[in-house]
Design a protein around this motif. Structure first.
Motif, mmCIF file in Angstrom:
data_model
loop_
_atom_site.group_PDB
_atom_site.id
_atom_site.type_symbol
_atom_site.label_atom_id
_atom_site.label_comp_id
_atom_site.label_asym_id
_atom_site.label_seq_id
_atom_site.Cartn_x
_atom_site.Cartn_y
_atom_site.Cartn_z
ATOM 1 N N TYR A 134 0.820 -1.208 0.000
ATOM 2 C CA TYR A 134 0.000 0.000 0.000
ATOM 3 C C TYR A 134 0.857 1.263 0.000
ATOM 4 C CZ TYR A 134 -2.847 3.902 1.496
ATOM 5 O OH TYR A 134 -3.450 5.140 1.557
ATOM 6 N N GLU A 135 0.544 2.155 -0.918
ATOM 7 C CA GLU A 135 1.063 3.512 -0.926
ATOM 8 C C GLU A 135 -0.065 4.401 -1.431
ATOM 9 O OE1 GLU A 135 4.544 3.831 -3.316
ATOM 10 O OE2 GLU A 135 5.717 2.420 -2.118
ATOM 11 N N TYR A 136 -0.237 5.547 -0.832
ATOM 12 C CA TYR A 136 -1.354 6.402 -1.217
ATOM 13 C C TYR A 136 -1.288 6.783 -2.692
ATOM 14 C CZ TYR A 136 -4.704 10.198 -1.349
ATOM 15 O OH TYR A 136 -5.772 11.000 -1.678
ATOM 16 N N ASN A 137 -0.099 7.095 -3.168
ATOM 17 C CA ASN A 137 0.057 7.487 -4.559
ATOM 18 C C ASN A 137 -0.315 6.355 -5.510
ATOM 19 O OD1 ASN A 137 0.853 9.695 -6.271
ATOM 20 N ND2 ASN A 137 2.616 8.464 -6.878
ATOM 21 N N ARG A 138 -0.157 5.101 -5.047
ATOM 22 C CA ARG A 138 -0.438 3.945 -5.904
ATOM 23 C C ARG A 138 -1.906 3.557 -5.877
ATOM 24 N NH1 ARG A 138 3.847 -0.638 -4.487
ATOM 25 N NH2 ARG A 138 2.927 -1.575 -6.345
ATOM 26 N N SER A 182 -3.382 11.432 1.976
ATOM 27 C CA SER A 182 -1.929 11.208 1.965
ATOM 28 C C SER A 182 -1.341 11.055 3.362
ATOM 29 C CB SER A 182 -1.231 12.352 1.231
ATOM 30 O OG SER A 182 -1.506 13.594 1.874
ATOM 31 N N ASN A 185 -2.898 6.460 7.871
ATOM 32 C CA ASN A 185 -2.099 5.282 8.171
ATOM 33 C C ASN A 185 -2.907 4.020 7.894
ATOM 34 O OD1 ASN A 185 0.231 6.696 9.192
ATOM 35 N ND2 ASN A 185 -0.956 7.162 11.026
ATOM 36 N N TYR A 232 -1.814 14.822 -6.284
ATOM 37 C CA TYR A 232 -0.882 13.776 -5.872
ATOM 38 C C TYR A 232 -0.384 12.893 -7.003
ATOM 39 C CZ TYR A 232 -2.479 15.081 -1.236
ATOM 40 O OH TYR A 232 -2.773 15.782 -0.103
#
Length: 274
Positions: A134-138, A182, A185, A232
């Motif tokens: 998990y990554e917010y940008n992804r 962004s 958590n 983003y």
């Protein structure tokens, strides 16, 4: 200390043959302070008969019946009456591992917006579900979290629930984008706690086959969260079918979303598409 109540929401539509396996996985939880709300979304099969048998088996099972409105509508109806601080959606043809709620609850006192786990396929396809990190940008590009992650009911209230306009799919992805930002958590348990039944008529399979529905759903999500993309991940435009849309289709879709999206961001995109 009293364990927090977890509300498991099980939408049911025309899949009563799978319900016993799903509900047994809830009953088998090592964590005891849960309620399971089974939502009959106007199902024409034996959903009510099966559900009522479970309410007799254990009072933590609660039965709710409504007119057919689709998956998002059914989830919303269940969460509306849920008493738990934490929510776990669980489709009635899937199942969860016996320690899922217990392990997730150990993280409740930390600042997590979503808690989920490792997953496996079963049914027509078997094996580990290889989930990207998990990554917010992804997650702006593709959904990285399956539907059965835990979140707080208050976050559901804040964003207005699941979007009932997404009847063909991608409602889970849209919901995660609604409650995450962004700074959020997200925690993934090192435990296989979710089992996704893969079959020929699974919603994700059907969506990939029906390109028109896929384009509609993904463009809907893209436009709804347009400001996030432009801030983003403005390169995400290249990952969508939006470039092939006519401007009148774009404007129509923005009106359907009804989220006051005619902003500078949307004008910027329309200008880009022109």
């Amino acid at each position: 200390m009293q364990q927090p109540l977890i509300s498991v929401i099980v939408p049911c539509y025309n899949q009563s043959i799978y319900m016993d396996e799903c509900l047994q996985s809830v009953l088998d939880q090592t964590y005891q302070n849960w309620e399971c709300i089974m939502v009959n979304d106007g199902s024409p099969d034996h959903t009510e008969e099966v559900a009522l048998q479970w309410t007799e088996k254990d009072t933590r099972f609660i039965y709710l019946k409504k007119e057919n409105g689709g998956l998002s509508s059914a989830r919303n109806a269940g969460i509306e009456v849920a008493k738990g601080e934490w929510i776990l959606p669980l489709d009635c043809d899937d199942k969860i591992g016996s320690h899922y709620l217990e392990l997730a609850s150990a993280q409740f006192d930390k600042d997590y917006t979503v808690i989920y786990c490792e997953a496996e396929f079963f049914g027509d396809k078997e094996g580990k579900w290889e989930l990207p990190i998990y990554e917010y940008n992804r997650i702006l590009i593709n959904n990285l979290i399956f539907c059965s992650g835990l979140f707080k009911k208050q976050d559901w209230i804040t964003v207005g629930g699941y979007d009932i306009n997404l009847k063909y799919g991608r409602e889970d992805w849209d919901f995660w984008l609604c409650i995450l930002n962004s700074n959020s958590n997200v925690f993934k348990l090192d435990y296989c706690g979710f089992y996704y039944r893969r079959k020929s008529d699974s919603m994700d399979v059907e969506l990939n086959i029906n390109n028109e529905k896929k384009i509609y759903s993904e463009n809907y999500v893209f436009i709804k969260h347009l400001s996030k993309y432009l801030i983003y991940n403005d390169n995400a435009i290249e990952n969508y079918n939006l470039l092939s849309m006519k401007l009148d289709e774009l404007r129509t879709l923005s009106r359907i979303i009804n989220k006051n999206l005619i902003t500078r961001s949307l004008f910027k995109l329309i200008k880009f598409l022109s």
